[in-house]
Design a protein around this motif. Structure first.
Motif, mmCIF file in Angstrom:
data_model
loop_
_atom_site.group_PDB
_atom_site.id
_atom_site.type_symbol
_atom_site.label_atom_id
_atom_site.label_comp_id
_atom_site.label_asym_id
_atom_site.label_seq_id
_atom_site.Cartn_x
_atom_site.Cartn_y
_atom_site.Cartn_z
ATOM 1 N N ALA A 55 0.827 -0.639 -0.442
ATOM 2 C CA ALA A 55 0.050 -0.265 0.086
ATOM 3 C C ALA A 55 1.108 1.495 -0.167
ATOM 4 O O ALA A 55 0.732 1.905 -0.347
ATOM 5 N N HIS A 56 2.053 1.332 0.407
ATOM 6 C CA HIS A 56 2.760 2.755 0.573
ATOM 7 C C HIS A 56 3.793 2.429 -0.566
ATOM 8 O O HIS A 56 3.650 4.177 -0.984
ATOM 9 N N TYR A 57 3.807 1.425 -1.976
ATOM 10 C CA TYR A 57 3.955 1.604 -2.830
ATOM 11 C C TYR A 57 2.963 2.129 -4.193
ATOM 12 O O TYR A 57 3.034 2.282 -4.896
ATOM 13 N N GLY A 58 1.689 1.837 -3.380
ATOM 14 C CA GLY A 58 1.150 2.667 -4.467
ATOM 15 C C GLY A 58 -0.676 1.756 -4.694
ATOM 16 O O GLY A 58 -1.315 1.085 -5.731
ATOM 17 N N ILE A 151 8.138 0.132 -15.222
ATOM 18 C CA ILE A 151 8.699 1.247 -15.426
ATOM 19 C C ILE A 151 9.373 0.464 -17.040
ATOM 20 O O ILE A 151 10.358 0.935 -17.810
ATOM 21 N N ASN A 152 8.925 -1.451 -17.674
ATOM 22 C CA ASN A 152 9.572 -0.602 -19.412
ATOM 23 C C ASN A 152 8.568 -0.929 -20.272
ATOM 24 O O ASN A 152 7.043 -1.290 -20.192
ATOM 25 N N TYR A 153 9.358 -0.910 -21.412
ATOM 26 C CA TYR A 153 8.619 -0.663 -22.521
ATOM 27 C C TYR A 153 9.188 -1.383 -23.694
ATOM 28 O O TYR A 153 9.873 -1.905 -23.505
ATOM 29 N N ALA A 276 7.601 3.456 -8.418
ATOM 30 C CA ALA A 276 7.525 3.433 -10.599
ATOM 31 C C ALA A 276 6.860 2.520 -10.809
ATOM 32 O O ALA A 276 6.074 2.847 -12.201
ATOM 33 N N VAL A 277 6.918 0.921 -10.397
ATOM 34 C CA VAL A 277 6.409 -0.053 -11.684
ATOM 35 C C VAL A 277 4.988 -0.056 -10.884
ATOM 36 O O VAL A 277 4.407 -0.288 -11.711
ATOM 37 N N ILE A 278 4.601 -0.040 -9.877
ATOM 38 C CA ILE A 278 3.422 0.153 -9.844
ATOM 39 C C ILE A 278 2.208 1.777 -10.470
ATOM 40 O O ILE A 278 1.520 0.551 -10.927
#
Length: 314
Positions: A55-58, A151-153, A276-278
């Motif tokens: 939850a802290h990471y979103g 964060i990968n594209y 950022a990943v989330i």
């Protein structure tokens, strides 16, 4: 959406790859183990810890238990399961995690319940982060193609944002490795706290002790370099080799990445990276890296030359 919905309604293409194993939803497995006298409290406690941390990471919603299939009761002689069992893990198109019971699989309940519960917690916590990572799809010839994961594209044509690391490299410039390492660092941290809280210690046999240190993120540099001789079982030997390769190819590279670009601030960088990943947004992470290494650090580290061709924008 129709194609994704159809894929997510049927997990048999994933479980059919393991015809010898019987797969059941995680909730059913936990209930069966509890009915057989296994104390599943360490797993449930670890999941609550994961919920708070994530939850802290979103991440507001973790992977539902009914989207996790656990394999056991195998008819294959000598079958050995766990986090490093071949061809398992979270599959984004089906939105299902396929995992196996740690240890000998020709059983209804694990041979070493405490170790199996820690392995299950590590795998589940790990796959929750994959489940919660930002994803974007486009339709190509009637099929969904993922163009963003965390964060990968990649382009719909398959062109990757970052290239694979060279064979034997101790460092990484590959976003897939970075995200995988970040997810596993977090999952192993959760598992380590559960082991400490409930007083679970590693077995004395070589493979059991190695697996325990792997689950809890306490493998040493020497552990990652040693070749373990497990002569009594080919599958145990394969498991030990897969464990070692994963440690070298993912976790050690991620550890070196943090030490290289966030010395003394490894935890802060790790936290920002997972957020950022989330969210799928690299703005805050990029600014943090720029403050320390100069403008354009993220793209300079990871973007392969020519990723943006004529007419394409960032």
């Amino acid at each position: 959406m129709a194609a994704l919905s159809a894929m997510r309604a049927d997990a048999s293409p994933l479980t059919d790859k393991h015809p010898a194993h019987v797969f059941r939803p995680l909730s059913e497995i936990l209930s069966r183990w509890a009915a057989d006298g296994v104390d599943t409290t360490p797993f449930h406690s670890g999941v609550e810890d994961a919920k708070r941390r994530y939850a802290h990471y979103g991440l507001s919603r973790i992977l539902p238990f009914d989207r996790v299939l656990v394999g056991c009761e195998s008819t294959r002689p000598g079958a050995f399961g766990g986090f490093h069992h071949p061809d398992q893990g979270y599959r984004h198109l089906q939105m299902v995690a396929v995992i196996t019971m740690h240890g000998p699989m020709e059983r209804r309940t694990p041979e070493r319940p405490a170790l199996a519960l820690l392995d299950l917690l590590r795998a589940y916590s790990h796959d929750c982060l994959h489940y919660g990572s930002r994803r974007r799809y486009v339709e190509v010839a009637g099929l969904p193609v993922r163009t963003q994961y965390g964060i990968n594209y990649r382009r719909a044509t398959g062109q990757q944002y970052s290239v694979a690391d060279g064979h034997g490299s101790r460092h990484t410039r590959n976003l897939g490795v970075v995200m995988e390492g970040a997810c596993d660092r977090e999952a192993r941290s959760i598992t380590r706290r559960a082991a400490e809280h409930f007083g679970i210690t590693g077995p004395v046999d070589v493979l059991g002790a190695l697996a325990f240190r792997d689950m809890t993120g306490t493998l040493t540099e020497q552990d990652s370099q040693r070749v373990v001789d497990v002569s009594e079982s080919a599958e145990r030997a394969q498991y030990a080799a897969a464990l070692r390769n994963y440690e070298i190819g993912v976790n050690r590279r991620y550890l070196n990445f943090l030490g290289e670009f966030a010395p003394g601030e490894e935890c802060e960088c790790h936290t920002r990276l997972l957020a950022a990943v989330i969210s799928g947004d690299t703005t805050a992470l990029g600014a943090w890296l720029d403050d320390r290494h100069g403008p354009g650090t993220f793209a300079g580290l990871f973007r392969t030359p020519g990723y943006f061709g004529p007419g394409l924008t960032a």
